[in-house]
Design a protein around this motif. Sequence first.
Motif, mmCIF file in Angstrom:
data_model
loop_
_atom_site.group_PDB
_atom_site.id
_atom_site.type_symbol
_atom_site.label_atom_id
_atom_site.label_comp_id
_atom_site.label_asym_id
_atom_site.label_seq_id
_atom_site.Cartn_x
_atom_site.Cartn_y
_atom_site.Cartn_z
ATOM 1 N N SER A 28 0.826 -1.199 0.000
ATOM 2 C CA SER A 28 0.000 0.000 0.000
ATOM 3 C C SER A 28 0.865 1.255 0.000
ATOM 4 O O SER A 28 0.605 2.196 -0.753
ATOM 5 N N ARG A 90 -8.685 -0.935 -2.574
ATOM 6 C CA ARG A 90 -9.094 0.457 -2.387
ATOM 7 C C ARG A 90 -10.369 0.730 -3.173
ATOM 8 O O ARG A 90 -10.605 0.151 -4.226
ATOM 9 N N GLY A 95 -12.016 0.836 3.696
ATOM 10 C CA GLY A 95 -11.514 1.936 4.518
ATOM 11 C C GLY A 95 -12.625 2.571 5.336
ATOM 12 O O GLY A 95 -12.436 2.917 6.503
#
Length: 168
Positions: A28, A90, A95
């Motif tokens: 990441s 993502r 998240g």
Amino acid sequence: MSREGGGVVLRRAVAADAGAAAGVWLRSFAAALPTVVRPRADEEVQDYFRHVLVPLRETWVAESADRAVVGVMVLAEGELSQLYLAPHWRGRGLGDRFVALAKEREPDGLSLWTFQVNAPAHRFYERHGFTAVEWTDGAGNEEREPDVRYVWRPWHADPDPAAGRTGR
């Protein structure tokens, strides 16, 4: 423990997750921050996860349906100190789930640091109610990269975002 959002479960990390969590962090970081020079070798990052983050901090992982670790979050005394997702995960709401969990675990407020060059992270945290309160030249972080401190305070907490500063 339920598998929501694409079969992903968020759970506390165990010792066996340290290597995979560090791998997520490394991939990441490389994908999101290609211009930031890491001062630590991959092996040092692996050791940090193995000997500090997983055993001594509140470390969470996102585990996919095929049992792969695809995200990692670390909380430490009101600070969201790490939040990294495998690059191909993502934009899938993972998240968002981690931030909701962090707010649940730290209902009186959170702070975090992110690099100034990480505009997508700024947008993400601002969308989740975090406010930028401090900008630095990077002298306080090991990368020596200018950064910004964000805070989130719930409606019932002290409205002063500088209250309870955690520092570096």
